[in-house]
Design a protein around this motif. Structure first.
Motif, PDB file in Angstrom:
ATOM      1  N   GLU A  49       0.826  -1.202   0.000  1.00 28.06           N
ATOM      2  CA  GLU A  49       0.000   0.000   0.000  1.00 28.06           C
ATOM      3  C   GLU A  49       0.862   1.254   0.000  1.00 28.06           C
ATOM      4  N   PHE A  50       0.457   2.227  -0.825  1.00 31.04           N
ATOM      5  CA  PHE A  50       1.175   3.492  -0.951  1.00 31.04           C
ATOM      6  C   PHE A  50       0.165   4.638  -0.850  1.00 31.04           C
ATOM      7  N   PRO A  51       0.394   5.597   0.057  1.00 33.11           N
ATOM      8  CA  PRO A  51      -0.492   6.766   0.104  1.00 33.11           C
ATOM      9  C   PRO A  51      -0.473   7.501  -1.234  1.00 33.11           C
ATOM     10  N   ALA A  52      -1.644   7.965  -1.662  1.00 28.53           N
ATOM     11  CA  ALA A  52      -1.766   8.571  -2.990  1.00 28.53           C
ATOM     12  C   ALA A  52      -2.666   9.794  -2.935  1.00 28.53           C
ATOM     13  N   ARG A 275     -12.733  12.319  -7.740  1.00 27.67           N
ATOM     14  CA  ARG A 275     -12.611  13.772  -7.831  1.00 27.67           C
ATOM     15  C   ARG A 275     -11.171  14.178  -7.540  1.00 27.67           C
ATOM     16  N   ALA A 276     -10.729  15.218  -8.214  1.00 28.08           N
ATOM     17  CA  ALA A 276      -9.376  15.720  -8.011  1.00 28.08           C
ATOM     18  C   ALA A 276      -9.178  16.139  -6.557  1.00 28.08           C
ATOM     19  N   GLY A 277      -7.992  15.804  -6.023  1.00 30.53           N
ATOM     20  CA  GLY A 277      -7.653  16.184  -4.658  1.00 30.53           C
ATOM     21  C   GLY A 277      -7.969  15.144  -3.616  1.00 30.53           C
ATOM     22  N   MET A 278      -8.628  14.049  -3.983  1.00 30.34           N
ATOM     23  CA  MET A 278      -8.969  13.005  -3.006  1.00 30.34           C
ATOM     24  C   MET A 278      -7.690  12.334  -2.495  1.00 30.34           C
ATOM     25  N   ASN A 279      -7.707  11.933  -1.229  1.00 28.94           N
ATOM     26  CA  ASN A 279      -6.625  11.134  -0.651  1.00 28.94           C
ATOM     27  C   ASN A 279      -7.052   9.669  -0.669  1.00 28.94           C
ATOM     28  N   ALA A 280      -6.150   8.818  -1.104  1.00 26.58           N
ATOM     29  CA  ALA A 280      -6.471   7.401  -1.246  1.00 26.58           C
ATOM     30  C   ALA A 280      -5.222   6.578  -0.975  1.00 26.58           C
ATOM     31  N   VAL A 281      -5.353   5.276  -1.157  1.00 27.39           N
ATOM     32  CA  VAL A 281      -4.233   4.349  -1.027  1.00 27.39           C
ATOM     33  C   VAL A 281      -4.182   3.497  -2.287  1.00 27.39           C
ATOM     34  N   VAL A 282      -3.039   3.490  -2.945  1.00 33.18           N
ATOM     35  CA  VAL A 282      -2.844   2.606  -4.092  1.00 33.18           C
ATOM     36  C   VAL A 282      -2.356   1.258  -3.584  1.00 33.18           C
ATOM     37  N   ARG A 283      -3.058   0.204  -3.974  1.00 28.05           N
ATOM     38  CA  ARG A 283      -2.703  -1.154  -3.582  1.00 28.05           C
ATOM     39  C   ARG A 283      -2.050  -1.852  -4.779  1.00 28.05           C
ATOM     40  N   VAL A 284      -0.834  -2.341  -4.574  1.00 29.90           N
ATOM     41  CA  VAL A 284      -0.077  -3.007  -5.643  1.00 29.90           C
ATOM     42  C   VAL A 284      -0.049  -4.499  -5.347  1.00 29.90           C
TER      43      VAL A 284
END
Length: 375
Positions: A49-52, A275-284
């Motif tokens: 997981e990487f903060p995005a 939506r632009a500006g959202m904070n999420a987590v990219v899961r690889v």
């Protein structure tokens, strides 16, 4: 014999008896009851997981290119615009008047050019018969060149004024989502300074993450894959975005201060939920190789920033082994170094152990009644 003599004899006899007795040796502590698990190798699928931050692929601040007053707002806040759609109007009276003046000036200059050309043609005919002074011919030719330059300048001025007139209509540069307007009808705007609104594309959005430079090679391999199905997903807390993404690019260079490089994963947005500006987590999604060692995370103890597990020896005792940890997978964790297949690791009862403690292996404790799943 009196009473005092008799008492002294009794005390001496008791002291002698006490001096000859030895205390029994202390009893050995009972074995510590623990649960053991044999270390085995296997495969595993897990997600790193990487903060995005979610960003649009294309975003533009709409600025006034001419000064004036807003005379019309032709789109609602938050609406979607098509490329070329009229969004704002700026008072164009002054610029249209300038355009009319520029057209009239061009007509005058073209008339002067025609007259200068005729003068030159007539003087050349007279020059053939030696009926005119050479200086007059030279002056006529110079006047013709001046008229040509003035005509070209008038045409250029018309192009500039036409541009100003065109800039009084602010249109959408591409298909996208409009934000909340920053001006109202009648607002005075300044060319190049006043921001009217912002438009951003939303058919696809990017999730930007920062990678440690050690990850560059692995992510470069993803870029070479034609298909990246199900490798990249997006999470918002416990909610998983239903569409998978694709690694689009990595930045030009590593940031020397942080040792990280930015990577961009693009996700489709058919439902317009991103939506632009959202904070999420990219899961690889990562597939661990077949020789991966995975043990329960509760087996791990930490001492001064280092990690250890208790391993059973041949004499029913335990010894601590230092391990190098990998990725956490649910309640388990990957062990990169320190254990070998066949080792027996203590998974329950770790808190009561010390180096060299004698153990007794017991079956895992049954879950409490409150913890059992309801039928």
């Amino acid at each position: 014999m009196n009473i005092s003599q008799y008492t002294g004899i009794i005390l001496l006899t008791f002291a002698a008896a006490c001096g000859n007795s030895t205390p029994p040796p202390p009893a050995a502590p009972p074995p510590v009851k623990v649960v053991l698990q044999e270390v085995r190798q296997g495969t595993a699928v897990f997600y790193e997981e990487f903060p995005a931050t979610v960003n649009p692929l294309n975003q533009v601040d709409l600025r006034a290119q001419v000064s004036g007053f807003i005379t019309g707002i032709h789109i609602a806040d938050g609406a979607r615009a098509k490329k070329g759609q009229l969004l704002y109007s700026i008072d164009a009276q002054l610029y249209e008047a300038n355009y009319g003046q520029a057209v009239a000036n061009l007509q005058v200059q073209e008339a002067n050019l025609v007259r200068a050309q005729k003068d030159v043609d007539r003087y050349h005919e007279l020059e053939k018969n030696d009926a005119i002074a050479k200086q007059l011919v030279d002056n006529a030719e110079a006047a013709l060149e001046v008229a040509k330059k003035q005509s070209e300048a008038a045409k250029a001025n018309i192009s500039a004024v036409q541009t100003s007139v065109r800039y009084t209509k602010v249109t959408a540069p591409f298909d996208g989502l409009i934000g909340i307007s920053l001006v109202k009808s009648g607002t005075a705007v300044v060319a190049g300074q006043t921001v009217l609104n912002t438009i951003s594309s939303d058919n696809e959005l990017a999730a930007d993450i920062n990678l440690d430079q050690r990850e560059i090679y692995r992510f470069s391999q993803f870029l070479q894959q034609k298909k990246q199905d199900s490798i990249f997903s997006l999470a918002f807390g416990t909610d998983i975005y239903p569409h998978h993404g694709k690694l689009l690019l990595m930045d030009r260079a590593v940031d020397p201060q942080t040792g990280t490089i930015k990577a961009r994963i693009v996700f489709p947005n058919p439902d317009k939920t991103l939506r632009a500006g959202m904070n999420a987590v990219v899961r690889v999604k990562t597939d661990a190789p077949a020789n991966t060692i995975i043990i329960p995370y509760k087996s791990i103890t930490e001492q001064l920033g280092e990690f250890f597990v208790y391993v059973k020896t041949d004499s029913s005792k335990v010894t601590q082994k230092k391990v190098v940890l990998g990725t956490v997978i649910g309640s388990n964790i990957i062990v990169r170094e320190g254990l070998a297949p066949g080792d027996s690791v203590v998974t329950q009862g770790v808190q009561a152990l010390r180096e060299g403690a004698v153990i007794e292996s017991v079956p895992p404790a049954a879950p409490a009644a409150a913890d059992k799943p309801k039928q």
